[in-house]
Design an enzyme around this catalytic site. Structure first.
Site, mmCIF file in Angstrom:
data_model
loop_
_atom_site.group_PDB
_atom_site.id
_atom_site.type_symbol
_atom_site.label_atom_id
_atom_site.label_comp_id
_atom_site.label_asym_id
_atom_site.label_seq_id
_atom_site.Cartn_x
_atom_site.Cartn_y
_atom_site.Cartn_z
ATOM 1 N N LYS A 175 0.783 -1.227 0.000
ATOM 2 C CA LYS A 175 0.000 0.000 0.000
ATOM 3 C C LYS A 175 0.821 1.286 0.000
ATOM 4 O O LYS A 175 0.328 2.339 -0.404
ATOM 5 C CB LYS A 175 -0.940 -0.001 1.201
ATOM 6 C CG LYS A 175 -2.070 -1.018 1.129
ATOM 7 C CD LYS A 175 -3.167 -0.577 0.192
ATOM 8 C CE LYS A 175 -4.407 -1.447 0.322
ATOM 9 N NZ LYS A 175 -5.540 -0.946 -0.471
ATOM 10 N N ASP A 227 -8.513 -1.062 6.679
ATOM 11 C CA ASP A 227 -8.532 -2.343 7.376
ATOM 12 C C ASP A 227 -7.160 -2.652 7.963
ATOM 13 O O ASP A 227 -6.994 -3.642 8.669
ATOM 14 C CB ASP A 227 -8.939 -3.465 6.414
ATOM 15 C CG ASP A 227 -10.443 -3.479 6.190
ATOM 16 O OD1 ASP A 227 -11.190 -3.513 7.178
ATOM 17 O OD2 ASP A 227 -10.866 -3.464 5.023
#
Length: 399
Positions: free
Chosen positions: A76, A123
């Site tokens: 990410k 998350d």
């Protein structure tokens, strides 16, 4: 819930395909150049699973190991760092040519950026990437996580200096909470999904992922015939699909999108084929936390509906199978420590080749002795306790 492997094929017209120029050569080169300038940048390794490929009866299976990305155990940071830099350059009035890590470290710029505060929902992995990018550029970040999330993932985000906390909402409502806080507090929403009036930053995040696609293409050495991509809101598979569609057109690999049964909004949308998004509501309790998203990113869906070929919804045990396969390699294949969201594509490939009841789907996708497959392990053991429960204790056995 009655869980099973479900699939739908998406046939594409020859005309009226969505524009993927935003993921073309110029954008990919710009993103890669930016990432190369960040201290500690290295291309993540491609694990060539030669023995496993032979055992499964396919030509080649290679898995890109994103657990090695910037020491953050997941991919990410690519999207977060690129989007944050794009925003900061825009805020400072800098041209894209001056949007470099080194340039943004200048004391005069750092002083002007002191009041920029980031906020996001996650998350786990995206929030850690945003927290890391904030620290990289001397910013402060607020990170919100949905209820029931991993305490270890929360601690990792806090360890980078961000303020992070669980909410009482599911993932999609946590995104809405972060957006509300951004509006009320004047913070900058750094979210990896788009909605009405909010598309620029999510697009930048997706463009940041093209560095991963470019690395994988170079490392693979030949064009894969098949790519399997896991999806939450769909930003990563949208970016990777956009990259291969922009670079290779009709010669692009066959692309299969994989989601948990418990959060298969893209599969449901593809299966309905009525032009409307089909969301998953309520609590989502999949072990694939990074894929536990109920609403598609519309930017990603615009690409996937026109360029992805298959959408597959899978039970929990498919991810568990992939984790065990990658963690216990065949022969002298390299070991890949892959978390629940990272391993699901490898688990599906193995199941398709081993389970005779899935011959119809294997043949539809076109997997055979000549297939050259690329999978991406998007995360390592970002929740180590759960990784051990699956790999050591046999949680979610295959059946």
């Amino acid at each position: 819930m009655n869980e099973s492997i479900k699939a739908v094929e998406k046939l594409h017209p020859e005309t009226a395909l969505s524009d993927v120029s935003a993921f073309g050569k110029e954008t990919a080169a710009r993103a890669a150049e930016f990432h190369r300038g960040i201290p500690g940048y290295e291309p993540t390794p491609l694990a060539d699973l030669v023995r496993l490929s032979a055992a499964l009866g396919i030509g080649r299976l290679a898995v890109k190991d994103e657990s090695k990305r910037f020491g953050l155990n997941a991919f990410k940071a690519l999207g977060a760092s690129y989007a944050v830099a794009r925003y900061l350059a825009q805020y400072l009035g800098l041209p894209e040519s001056e949007m470099t890590y080194e340039n943004l470290q200048k004391p005069a710029y750092r002083e002007r950026l002191r009041n920029v505060i980031l906020v996001t929902a996650t998350d786990g992995n995206h929030g850690r990437g945003v927290a890391w990018a904030a620290k990289l550029f001397g910013l402060f970040a607020h990170v919100f996580m949905p209820k029931g999330g991993s305490p270890e993932r929360l601690a990792n985000i806090r360890g980078l200096g961000a303020e992070a906390a669980f909410t009482t909402y599911n993932y999609d409502d946590t995104v809405r909470h972060a957006a509300t806080m951004a509006k009320e507090q004047g913070w900058v929403l750094m979210q990896d999904t788009a909605f009405d009036g909010y598309t620029e930053i999510p697009l930048w995040i997706m463009q940041g992922y093209t560095t991963l696609a470019a690395e994988a293409t170079e490392e693979y050495g030949e064009l894969p015939t098949h790519i399997f991509l896991q999806a939450g809101v769909g930003s990563l598979p949208g970016a990777i699909t956009g990259y291969f569609a922009a670079h290779y057109g009709a010669q692009r690999p066959v692309i299969t999108i994989v989601e948990p049964n418990r959060a298969d909004c893209l599969y449901r949308t593809a299966a309905a084929n009525d032009g409307a998004p089909h969301i998953v509501t309520g609590e989502i309790n999949s072990i694939m936390a990074g894929l536990s998203c109920g609403e598609p990113n519309p930017l990603a869906w615009d690409i996937l509906k026109d360029y992805a070929d298959h959408f597959v919804s899978v039970p929990e045990w498919v991810a568990a199978k992939g984790m065990r396969i990658l963690g216990s390699p065949t022969g002298d294949d390299p070991r890949v420590v892959s978390g629940e969201s990272g391993a699901v594509t490898t688990g599906l490939v193995a199941e398709l080749m081993q389970n005779r009841s899935l011959d119809y789907l294997r043949d539809r996708i076109g997997l055979n002795k000549d297939a050259r497959i690329l999978c991406i392990s998007t995360e390592g053991d970002t929740d180590r306790a759960n990784y051990r429960r699956v790999v050591w204790d046999g949680l979610y056995p295959s059946f």
